[in-house]
Design a protein around this motif. Structure first.
Motif, PDB file in Angstrom:
ATOM      1  N   GLN A  61    -102.281  46.069 -38.858  1.00  0.00           N
ATOM      2  CA  GLN A  61    -101.084  45.942 -38.592  1.00  0.00           C
ATOM      3  C   GLN A  61    -100.559  44.768 -38.767  1.00  0.00           C
ATOM      4  O   GLN A  61     -99.935  44.634 -40.022  1.00  0.00           O
ATOM      5  CB  GLN A  61    -101.110  46.137 -36.877  1.00  0.00           C
ATOM      6  N   CYS A 104    -106.409  39.681 -39.368  1.00  0.00           N
ATOM      7  CA  CYS A 104    -107.973  39.826 -39.295  1.00  0.00           C
ATOM      8  C   CYS A 104    -108.570  40.787 -40.319  1.00  0.00           C
ATOM      9  O   CYS A 104    -109.479  40.858 -40.251  1.00  0.00           O
ATOM     10  CB  CYS A 104    -108.139  40.672 -38.106  1.00  0.00           C
ATOM     11  N   CYS A 124    -109.201  41.132 -33.290  1.00  0.00           N
ATOM     12  CA  CYS A 124    -107.886  41.797 -33.626  1.00  0.00           C
ATOM     13  C   CYS A 124    -107.130  41.643 -32.462  1.00  0.00           C
ATOM     14  O   CYS A 124    -107.537  42.141 -31.310  1.00  0.00           O
ATOM     15  CB  CYS A 124    -108.273  43.225 -34.205  1.00  0.00           C
ATOM     16  N   ARG A 125    -106.015  41.267 -32.524  1.00  0.00           N
ATOM     17  CA  ARG A 125    -105.166  41.224 -31.495  1.00  0.00           C
ATOM     18  C   ARG A 125    -103.958  42.506 -31.732  1.00  0.00           C
ATOM     19  O   ARG A 125    -103.133  42.397 -30.763  1.00  0.00           O
ATOM     20  CB  ARG A 125    -104.302  39.628 -31.738  1.00  0.00           C
TER      21      ARG A 125
HETATM   22  S1  FES Z   1    -104.178  43.682 -37.396  1.00  0.00           S
HETATM   23 FE1  FES Z   1    -103.181  42.031 -36.520  1.00  0.00          FE
HETATM   24  S2  FES Z   1    -104.899  40.903 -35.688  1.00  0.00           S
HETATM   25 FE2  FES Z   1    -105.733  42.662 -36.512  1.00  0.00          FE
END
Ligand code: FES
Ligand code: FES
Length: 157
Positions: free
Chosen positions: A97, A101, A133-134
């Protein structure tokens, strides 16, 4: 101090302060910015590299330890033109996304699949437990590693 090391198959020598971290050497001295700086204290895994063949947080490694080491970063695993099957699987499974990360996740996945080409879900979770991962909720990341494992088996890696 003078340090010499091998990075992604190439030899380097630099004069750096002893308190410089490997993460700083990679990003600031060499200009390889694929390895990310998240927490800068060993908690998030965004800075994961292979250090003498094992995954390590480059924000916790100081210049004296880098001397004579062998290091692989995300740039040594694949590129935009020649992505590694793990990188392809991350894209295809929607496991990226914001992407912050992702380099660390890919390095940890690469390390896992080299040792264990057909990991169980539990083994994948364990191998990626140091990478936070956020964004993705992790399921797509685990699916990407499973897909990469199948792809690598197919192409006989
Ligand atoms: S894709 Fe955004 S922190 Fe993992
Ligand atoms: S930046 Fe190294 S573990 Fe977070």
């Amino acid at each position: 101090m003078n340090i010499s090391f091998n990075l992604n198959g190439k030899n380097y020598s630099f004069n750096v302060p002893t308190n410089m971290t490997l993460l700083q050497i990679l990003r600031e001295t060499i200009g390889l910015t694929g390895t990310k700086k998240g927490c800068d204290k060993g908690d998030c895994g965004a800075c994961t590299v292979l250090f003498n063949g094992v995954t390590a947080n480059s924000c916790l490694i100081l210049a004296p330890q880098v001397d004579s080491a062998e290091i692989t970063t995300i740039e040594g695993i694949g590129s935009v033109d020649k992505p590694h099957p793990i990188q392809k699987a991350f894209v295809e499974e929607g496991a990226v996304q914001c992407g912050f990360c992702t380099p660390g996740m890919v390095v940890s996945s690469y390390s896992l699949l080299r040792k264990n080409p057909e990991p169980t879900e539990e083994e994948i979770r364990e191998a990626l437990s140091g990478n936070l991962c956020r964004c993705t909720g992790y399921i797509k990341i685990f699916n990407a590693v499973k897909k990469a494992s199948k792809e690598e088996k197919k192409i006989g890696r």
